[in-house]
Design an enzyme around this catalytic site. Structure first.
Site, PDB file in Angstrom:
ATOM      1  N   LYS A 168     -16.263  67.278  70.594  1.00 24.90           N
ATOM      2  CA  LYS A 168     -15.959  68.680  70.335  1.00 24.90           C
ATOM      3  C   LYS A 168     -16.157  69.000  68.873  1.00 24.90           C
ATOM      4  O   LYS A 168     -15.617  68.271  68.030  1.00 24.90           O
ATOM      5  CB  LYS A 168     -14.503  68.935  70.745  1.00 24.90           C
ATOM      6  CG  LYS A 168     -14.003  70.333  70.517  1.00 24.90           C
ATOM      7  CD  LYS A 168     -12.558  70.401  70.923  1.00 24.90           C
ATOM      8  CE  LYS A 168     -12.030  71.807  70.738  1.00 24.90           C
ATOM      9  NZ  LYS A 168     -10.639  71.915  71.097  1.00 24.90           N
TER      10      LYS A 168
ATOM     11  N   ARG B 204      -8.924  80.447  68.029  1.00 25.68           N
ATOM     12  CA  ARG B 204      -7.664  80.669  67.302  1.00 25.68           C
ATOM     13  C   ARG B 204      -7.211  82.111  67.455  1.00 25.68           C
ATOM     14  O   ARG B 204      -6.016  82.393  67.466  1.00 25.68           O
ATOM     15  CB  ARG B 204      -7.820  80.227  65.842  1.00 25.68           C
ATOM     16  CG  ARG B 204      -8.018  78.717  65.770  1.00 25.68           C
ATOM     17  CD  ARG B 204      -8.123  78.170  64.356  1.00 25.68           C
ATOM     18  NE  ARG B 204      -8.441  76.739  64.411  1.00 25.68           N
ATOM     19  CZ  ARG B 204      -8.819  76.012  63.380  1.00 25.68           C
ATOM     20  NH1 ARG B 204      -8.907  76.568  62.174  1.00 25.68           N
ATOM     21  NH2 ARG B 204      -9.088  74.735  63.529  1.00 25.68           N
TER      22      ARG B 204
ATOM     23  N   TYR C 217     -16.894  78.055  78.483  1.00 21.31           N
ATOM     24  CA  TYR C 217     -16.401  79.379  78.875  1.00 21.31           C
ATOM     25  C   TYR C 217     -17.402  80.082  79.791  1.00 21.31           C
ATOM     26  O   TYR C 217     -17.086  81.105  80.375  1.00 21.31           O
ATOM     27  CB  TYR C 217     -16.108  80.217  77.626  1.00 21.31           C
ATOM     28  CG  TYR C 217     -15.071  79.562  76.741  1.00 21.31           C
ATOM     29  CD1 TYR C 217     -13.724  79.594  77.097  1.00 21.31           C
ATOM     30  CD2 TYR C 217     -15.429  78.858  75.595  1.00 21.31           C
ATOM     31  CE1 TYR C 217     -12.764  78.954  76.320  1.00 21.31           C
ATOM     32  CE2 TYR C 217     -14.477  78.221  74.810  1.00 21.31           C
ATOM     33  CZ  TYR C 217     -13.151  78.270  75.173  1.00 21.31           C
ATOM     34  OH  TYR C 217     -12.205  77.626  74.413  1.00 21.31           O
TER      35      TYR C 217
ATOM     36  N   LYS D 134      -7.541  71.661  58.880  1.00 19.65           N
ATOM     37  CA  LYS D 134      -7.108  70.504  59.685  1.00 19.65           C
ATOM     38  C   LYS D 134      -7.835  69.226  59.275  1.00 19.65           C
ATOM     39  O   LYS D 134      -7.932  68.291  60.066  1.00 19.65           O
ATOM     40  CB  LYS D 134      -7.331  70.833  61.169  1.00 19.65           C
ATOM     41  CG  LYS D 134      -6.546  72.067  61.629  1.00 19.65           C
ATOM     42  CD  LYS D 134      -6.565  72.246  63.145  1.00 19.65           C
ATOM     43  CE  LYS D 134      -5.688  73.431  63.555  1.00 19.65           C
ATOM     44  NZ  LYS D 134      -5.616  73.593  65.028  1.00 19.65           N
TER      45      LYS D 134
ATOM     46  N   SER E 127     -15.501  77.816  71.451  1.00 18.93           N
ATOM     47  CA  SER E 127     -15.486  79.278  71.373  1.00 18.93           C
ATOM     48  C   SER E 127     -16.572  79.845  70.465  1.00 18.93           C
ATOM     49  O   SER E 127     -17.215  80.835  70.808  1.00 18.93           O
ATOM     50  CB  SER E 127     -14.111  79.745  70.909  1.00 18.93           C
ATOM     51  OG  SER E 127     -13.765  79.135  69.673  1.00 18.93           O
TER      52      SER E 127
ATOM     53  N   LYS F 218     -13.028  64.838  67.613  1.00 22.04           N
ATOM     54  CA  LYS F 218     -12.861  66.258  67.344  1.00 22.04           C
ATOM     55  C   LYS F 218     -13.091  66.487  65.855  1.00 22.04           C
ATOM     56  O   LYS F 218     -12.432  65.875  65.014  1.00 22.04           O
ATOM     57  CB  LYS F 218     -11.463  66.693  67.738  1.00 22.04           C
ATOM     58  CG  LYS F 218     -11.275  68.175  67.582  1.00 22.04           C
ATOM     59  CD  LYS F 218     -10.004  68.610  68.236  1.00 22.04           C
ATOM     60  CE  LYS F 218      -9.846  70.103  68.147  1.00 22.04           C
ATOM     61  NZ  LYS F 218      -8.554  70.515  68.696  1.00 22.04           N
TER      62      LYS F 218
HETATM   63  C1  PBG Z   1      -6.387  72.701  68.888  1.00 21.98           C
HETATM   64  C2  PBG Z   1      -7.513  73.203  69.726  1.00 21.98           C
HETATM   65  C3  PBG Z   1      -8.702  73.720  69.221  1.00 21.98           C
HETATM   66  C4  PBG Z   1      -9.459  74.128  70.309  1.00 21.98           C
HETATM   67  C5  PBG Z   1      -8.755  73.792  71.461  1.00 21.98           C
HETATM   68  N1  PBG Z   1      -7.554  73.217  71.090  1.00 21.98           N
HETATM   69  C6  PBG Z   1      -9.197  73.778  67.831  1.00 21.98           C
HETATM   70  C7  PBG Z   1      -8.370  74.347  66.783  1.00 21.98           C
HETATM   71  O1  PBG Z   1      -7.761  75.392  66.910  1.00 21.98           O
HETATM   72  O2  PBG Z   1      -8.341  73.741  65.717  1.00 21.98           O
HETATM   73  C8  PBG Z   1     -10.785  74.793  70.183  1.00 21.98           C
HETATM   74  C9  PBG Z   1     -11.399  75.357  71.417  1.00 21.98           C
HETATM   75  C10 PBG Z   1     -12.496  76.332  71.168  1.00 21.98           C
HETATM   76  O3  PBG Z   1     -12.838  76.655  70.012  1.00 21.98           O
HETATM   77  O4  PBG Z   1     -13.061  76.798  72.168  1.00 21.98           O
HETATM   78  N2  PBG Z   1      -5.701  71.650  69.375  1.00 21.98           N
END
Ligand code: PBG
Length: 338
Positions: free
Chosen positions: A260, A216, A325, A229, A286, A206
């Protein structure tokens, strides 16, 4: 017989790639990769309450749903043949705290969602994320202490939360937090509690990516997160480090691996599949979804074709499936074609 050889054949040595591309039937015959409904995992967002379907601004077409609506959506997804859902809770702000303690409440939103879906739609897989970010008041994936995300304490809490998720009926635990040692700790905790059949899909690689922005917003952590992060997610410049990180997850007992974000990291998908041979999944996150939707809404690209092309690209890169999605939209299109 007169020789019909053209100059171009002399240049190509009579090798013409276009012969296999000349008609629809030849193209179908030589097609190397295909996207099917079995390749799709559908991430959904859940909110407390009933009868709620709430649009997410930065993700047109994606809604936050209360559990009853999520169950209806799960039925539709199962009817379309989608194998599994990945659930993400947008929990009440009043329940979020420094340590994400609500993750250790057996009947919290994510676990109640799992219970309801497994009861009503037993034939769809439920994959639960066990990271702490939906539960913390600072939006980080772990426990924040003196400005640091503390690794080992977070791992212990995540392992406990994973057991509760499995108790609720989760089929696969998917930790997205990137703490060191979490896969081994989760495996041990699951086994110690009789959950040998519950799998682990590791968010193995990730990356510290800007593509998570709309997510978010979806779970209400965007405004909470100060800093970034980077002390736990992987630097987008590092492919070799990503494979090393995944190798540790494999040793610790991951059943499946995930990359990811997705499309900007296809090289990592390929390397991971080659290196381990385990099932590899990509998460089309996303921001990737939002890009396609926004360009399509402006009439700048053909949204449907771009969506299908991106998903096929994951297959070509060695992925066994994609969290997207677009899953339901794609499943509907594939159903019409067959
Ligand atoms: C955090 C988490 C994230 C996503 C899913 N779980 C990333 C984040 O907020 O740092 C991202 C999913 C997306 O962007 O579709 N554990």
């Amino acid at each position: 017989m007169t020789d019909k050889t053209n100059a171009v054949d002399l240049i190509t040595g009579h090798r013409r790639m276009r012969r296999n591309r000349k008609a629809d039937w030849t193209r179908r015959m030589v097609q190397e990769n295909r996207l099917t409904v079995d390749d799709l995992i559908w991430p959904i967002f859940v909110v407390p309450g009933t009868g709620i379907i709430e649009p997410i601004d930065a993700m047109p077409g994606v809604n936050r749903m209360s559990i009853d609506k999520a169950v209806e959506a799960a039925k539709e997804a199962a009817d379309l043949g989608i194998p599994a859902l990945a659930t993400f809770p947008n929990i009440d702000m009043s329940l979020r705290d420094e340590t994400g303690s609500n993750s250790l409440v057996a009947n919290n939103l994510i676990n109640e969602t799992t219970r309801a879906i497994k009861k009503a739609v037993p034939n769809i897989g439920v994959i639960t994320d066990v990271a702490l970010d939906p539960f913390t008041s600072h939006g980080h994936d772990g426990i924040l202490r003196d400005g640091e995300i503390v690794n080992d304490e977070t791992v212990a809490q995540i392992a406990g939360a994973a057991v509760l998720q499995a108790d609720a009926g989760a089929d696969i635990i998917a930790p997205s937090d990137m703490m060191d040692g979490r896969i081994g700790a989760i495996r041990q905790a699951l086994d110690a509690n009789g959950h040998q059949n519950v799998g682990i899909m590791s968010y193995a690689t990730k990356f510290a990516s800007a593509f998570y922005g709309p997510y978010r917003e979806a779970i209400g952590t965007g405004g909470l997160l100060k800093s970034d992060k980077k002390t736990y997610y992987i630097d987008p410049s590092n492919g070799t480090e990503a494979i090393r990180d995944a190798a540790l997850d494999v040793e610790e007992g991951a059943d499946m691996l995930m990359v990811k974000p997705g499309l900007p990291y296809l090289d990592v998908c390929w390397r991971m599949k080659e290196a381990f041979g385990l099932p590899v999944f990509a998460y089309q996150v996303s921001g990737e979804y939002a890009q396609i939707k926004a360009a399509a809404a402006n009439g700048w690209i053909d949204g449907e074709r771009v969506m299908l092309e991106t998903l096929l690209a994951f297959k070509r890169a060695g992925c066994d499936g994609i969290l997207s999605y677009f899953a339901v939209d794609v499943a509907r299109i594939l159903a019409r074609r067959s």
